[in-house]
Design an enzyme around this catalytic site. Structure first.
Site, mmCIF file in Angstrom:
data_model
loop_
_atom_site.group_PDB
_atom_site.id
_atom_site.type_symbol
_atom_site.label_atom_id
_atom_site.label_comp_id
_atom_site.label_asym_id
_atom_site.label_seq_id
_atom_site.Cartn_x
_atom_site.Cartn_y
_atom_site.Cartn_z
ATOM 1 N N GLN A 13 0.609 -1.205 -0.112
ATOM 2 C CA GLN A 13 -0.051 -0.166 -0.087
ATOM 3 C C GLN A 13 0.756 1.216 -0.046
ATOM 4 O O GLN A 13 2.092 1.158 0.293
ATOM 5 C CB GLN A 13 -0.769 -0.008 1.142
ATOM 6 C CG GLN A 13 -0.148 0.119 2.573
ATOM 7 C CD GLN A 13 -0.910 -0.439 3.560
ATOM 8 O OE1 GLN A 13 -2.144 -0.510 3.707
ATOM 9 N NE2 GLN A 13 -0.310 -1.050 4.755
ATOM 10 N N ASP B 18 -0.648 0.978 13.690
ATOM 11 C CA ASP B 18 -0.079 2.099 14.153
ATOM 12 C C ASP B 18 0.175 2.248 15.668
ATOM 13 O O ASP B 18 0.641 3.265 16.201
ATOM 14 C CB ASP B 18 -1.495 3.298 13.937
ATOM 15 C CG ASP B 18 -2.703 2.790 14.283
ATOM 16 O OD1 ASP B 18 -2.753 2.310 15.557
ATOM 17 O OD2 ASP B 18 -3.663 3.052 13.843
ATOM 18 N N GLU C 67 0.422 -7.746 12.051
ATOM 19 C CA GLU C 67 0.303 -6.770 11.185
ATOM 20 C C GLU C 67 1.039 -6.946 9.840
ATOM 21 O O GLU C 67 2.112 -7.676 9.932
ATOM 22 C CB GLU C 67 1.163 -5.430 11.775
ATOM 23 C CG GLU C 67 1.331 -3.961 10.660
ATOM 24 C CD GLU C 67 -0.098 -3.699 9.896
ATOM 25 O OE1 GLU C 67 -0.057 -3.636 8.829
ATOM 26 O OE2 GLU C 67 -0.853 -3.436 10.785
ATOM 27 N N ASP D 177 0.222 -12.206 7.461
ATOM 28 C CA ASP D 177 -1.312 -12.302 6.987
ATOM 29 C C ASP D 177 -1.940 -12.604 8.310
ATOM 30 O O ASP D 177 -1.646 -13.883 8.752
ATOM 31 C CB ASP D 177 -1.497 -13.139 5.915
ATOM 32 C CG ASP D 177 -2.960 -13.190 5.858
ATOM 33 O OD1 ASP D 177 -3.646 -12.329 5.262
ATOM 34 O OD2 ASP D 177 -3.502 -14.264 5.722
ATOM 35 N N ALA D 178 -2.856 -12.075 8.880
ATOM 36 C CA ALA D 178 -3.916 -12.528 10.080
ATOM 37 C C ALA D 178 -4.673 -13.717 9.789
ATOM 38 O O ALA D 178 -4.569 -14.592 10.652
ATOM 39 C CB ALA D 178 -4.599 -11.297 10.307
ATOM 40 N N ASP E 136 -8.672 -4.657 14.392
ATOM 41 C CA ASP E 136 -8.730 -3.459 13.975
ATOM 42 C C ASP E 136 -7.942 -3.177 12.715
ATOM 43 O O ASP E 136 -6.954 -2.770 12.359
ATOM 44 C CB ASP E 136 -7.671 -2.665 14.959
ATOM 45 C CG ASP E 136 -7.989 -1.191 14.793
ATOM 46 O OD1 ASP E 136 -8.831 -0.576 14.081
ATOM 47 O OD2 ASP E 136 -6.785 -0.294 15.497
#
EC number: 2.5.1.16
Length: 513
Positions: free
Chosen positions: A254, A306, A326, A358-359, A376
Site C-alpha cells: 500500500q 499504528d 500486522e 497475514d492475520a 482493528d
C-alpha cells in the site's frame, strides 16, 4: 562467410532476439501491473476496475496483433518502432496518470486508455518477432512448432521475471513513477540491441542511424523523467492532502502517508484516513476497553499497526502480553519512528510481540489462546481486505479465544456505510457469535461503529473494566448510550459475507456513493 559461420551467426542473433523477447515481455507485464497498482492507489482498485484493466489488456493484445499485420513486410524496423513507442507510453504512464489524478481527479477512462495503448503495442510484438525468427527460412510444421515453442517460452519467462520484479524490487524501492520509467529504459535498451543485431542487415546505414537516434531521444526523455520523478511525485502527492506530508512509504502492500499540521498528525493508507490525533482517542478508547472484560491478561490485536490500540492496552494494570499481527512492516517502522509521539512508543514495550504477516494465515497456523481479541483492520473496500471480514475469518478468530473471552471488530460507519456495517454484524453472528453492536461519534470519521462479540448465545454487554485508567472520552454512561441506534440507522439482518461471496466489498462501494 562459410555455411558453418553463417549458421553460427544466425544462431547468435536468434538467441539475442529471444533474450530481447524475454526482456520485452517482462516490461509488458510490469506496465500492466503498474496500471493495476495505479487503479488501487488512485481509484480504490475495486473488482470492476481490476477486471476491466485485465480484460481490456488481453483484448488489446489481440487488437494489436491484427493491426500490425500490414507492417509485417518490414518486421525489423517496425519492431524497433513498436518498442520505442511502448517504452515511451509505458514509461510515462504512471507519471501521467498520477499527475492527472492529483490535478483533475481519478478517471477510470484514462486508465482504460492507457491499458489499450500498452496492450495494443505489446500485442504487436509476437507477430513481428515470429516473422523475424522465421526470416530466410522455409519451414515445415515441426520447425515452425519449434520456433513458436521458443518464442512462447521466452515470452512467458520474461513475464514471470517482470511479475516478480515489480512487487519485490521496483515498486517498494523506486515507487510507481520511477519504477515505470526504469522499465521503459530497459525496453529501449532491448530495442537498441535488436537494432544493432538486426537492422544493420535489413536497412541502410542512414536508416539504422535514424532508428538509433530515435531510441536515444526516447531514452533521454525517460532519463529526464527518472531524474525529476521525485519532484513530480512529491508535488502531485501533496496536492492530494490538505496538510504537509511528513512521511511517505510505498510498500509492497500500500501507499502510506503521514501528514501533520500543528499538533494534528494523520495517517493515510492508499488515500484513506486511518486516524487523526485530534480525536483518535475517541475511537481507540471505544475499541479497546469494552473488550477487556474482567482481568484480561493477554490480548491479540489483528491489524492496528499504528500502535494506538497497544498504547491503551498498556495502560491497563495486570496486562501481561500483547501479540500484534500486522501485514505491512513499513507501517510498523513508521509507528516506531514518525508516529511514536502518537502511540507513546507502545510497540517497543517488552510486553508487545510484533508479528508481521497475514492475520488469516497466522490464525490458521499458530493458534494461541487469548483473553481478548481486537480486530482493528482497514475497511473492507478491496477483495483482499474483504476476506478478513468473512464468516471463515471470524471462525478462525474463535480458535484464539479463551473460554468467555470477548472479540471486538471495528465495523465502519452505521450512517455512511450502513449496509457494510450491518453486514459485518450479521457475518460475525454467522460464525457462531452473539453480538452487541455499538457506535460513537468521532469528528474526523463521523458516526463510527463496532461489534462486541462472544462465542455462544448470550450477547455481551459493553462495560468498562473496573480497573480502567482515567479516560478522556469513554465512561459507562457513554458506553450504555452507544448501544442505542436511532431509527435512520436501525438494526438490519443480512446475508453474511464469505470468502466465496465477499458481499461486504460491494457494500462498501455502494456505501460511499
Amino acid at each position: 562467410m562459410t555455411s558453418i559461420e553463417q549458421a553460427q551467426a544466425t544462431t547468435r542473433w536468434r538467441a539475442v532476439l529471444l533474450a530481447a523477447v524475454a526482456a520485452c515481455a517482462a516490461c509488458g507485464i510490469i506496465y500492466e501491473l503498474a496500471l493495476l497498482t495505479l487503479s488501487t492507489s488512485l481509484n480504490g482498485g475495486g473488482i470492476v476496475a481490476t477486471s476491466l484493466i485485465v480484460a481490456g489488456y488481453i483484448a488489446a493484445l489481440g487488437a494489436g496483433a491484427l493491426i500490425v499485420k500490414p507492417l509485417l513486410a518490414w518486421p525489423a524496423i517496425t519492431f524497433v518502432a513498436v518498442e520505442a513507442l511502448l517504452a515511451i507510453v509505458g514509461g510515462l504512464s504512471s507519471a501521467t496518470l498520477y499527475v492527472m489524478f492529483s490535478f483533475v481527479g481519478g478517471s477510470l477512462l484514462m486508465l482504460a486508455l492507457g491499458t489499450a495503448l500498452i496492450g495494443g503495442l505489446v500485442g504487436a510484438e509476437v507477430p513481428l518477432l515470429m516473422t523475424l525468427l522465421q526470416r530466410g527460412r522455409t519451414s515445415g510444421a515441426t520447425d515452425t512448432g519449434r520456433t513458436v515453442a521458443n518464442l512462447t517460452a521466452a515470452d512467458y519467462l520474461g513475464a514471470l521475471i517482470g511479475g516478480l520484479v515489480w512487487p519485490f524490487l521496483l515498486l517498494p524501492h523506486l515507487g510507481m513513477i520511477r519504477g515505470a520509467a526504469v522499465t521503459g529504459i530497459v525496453n529501449l535498451l532491448a530495442a537498441a540491441v535488436v537494432s544493432v543485431f538486426l537492422l544493420r542487415r535489413a536497412v541502410s546505414p542512414r536508416q539504422l542511424i535514424t532508428a538509433l537516434c530515435a531510441l536515444a531521444a526516447a531514452l533521454g526523455l525517460l532519463a529526464t523523467l527518472l531524474v525529476s520523478a521525485q519532484d513530480i511525485e512529491t508535488s502531485s502527492r501533496q496536492r492530494l492532502y490538505a496538510d504537509p506530508i511528513i512521511a511517505y512509504r510505498q510498500s509492497a502492500y500500500q501507499e502510506i502517508v503521514v501528514t501533520r499540521r500543528g499538533g494534528d498528525m494523520r495517517l493515510y493508507l492508499d488515500g484513506g484516513l486511518q486516524f487523526s490525533t485530534r480525536d483518535e482517542y475517541r475511537y481507540t478508547e471505544s475499541l479497546v476497553y469494552p473488550v477487556l472484560g474482567a482481568g484480561a491478561r493477554s490480548v491479540l490485536v489483528l491489524g492496528g499497526g499504528d500502535g494506538l490500540a497497544a498504547r491503551e492496552l498498556l495502560r491497563m494494570p495486570g496486562l501481561e502480553k500483547i501479540v500484534q499481527i500486522e501485514l505491512d512492516p513499513a507501517v510498523i517502522q513508521l509507528a516506531r519512528t514518525t508516529m511514536r509521539s502518537a502511540n507513546g512508543g507502545s510497540l517497543d514495550d517488552p510486553r508487545v510481540q510484533i508479528v508481521t504477516g497475514d492475520a488469516m494465515t497466522w490464525l490458521r497456523e499458530k493458534p494461541q489462546s487469548f483473553d481478548a481479541v481486537i480486530v482493528d483492520l482497514p475497511d473492507p473496500d478491496t477483495p483482499v481486505l474483504g476476506r478478513l471480514y468473512s464468516t471463515e475469518f471470524y471462525a478462525l478468530v474463535s480458535r484464539a479465544l479463551a473460554p468467555h473471552a470477548l472479540m471486538v471488530v471495528q465495523s465502519g460507519s452505521p450512517y455512511s456505510t450502513p449496509t457494510a456495517f450491518w453486514r459485518t454484524v450479521s457475518t460475525i453472528k454467522s460464525a457462531g457469535y452473539a453480538v452487541t453492536p455499538y457506535h460513537v461519534y468521532v469528528p474526523t470519521f463521523g458516526d463510527w461503529g463496532f461489534a462486541l462479540a462472544r462465542r455462544g448465545d448470550t450477547a455481551p454487554r459493553p462495560v468498562l473494566p473496573r480497573d480502567a485508567p482515567p479516560l478522556r472520552f469513554l465512561d459507562q454512561s457513554v458506553l450504555d448510550s452507544a448501544t442505542v441506534f436511532s431509527p435512520d440507522v436501525q438494526t438490519r439482518t443480512l446475508e453474511p459475507s464469505t470468502l466465496e461471496n465477499p458481499r461486504v466489498v460491494e457494500d462498501m462501494r455502494h456505501g460511499y456513493d
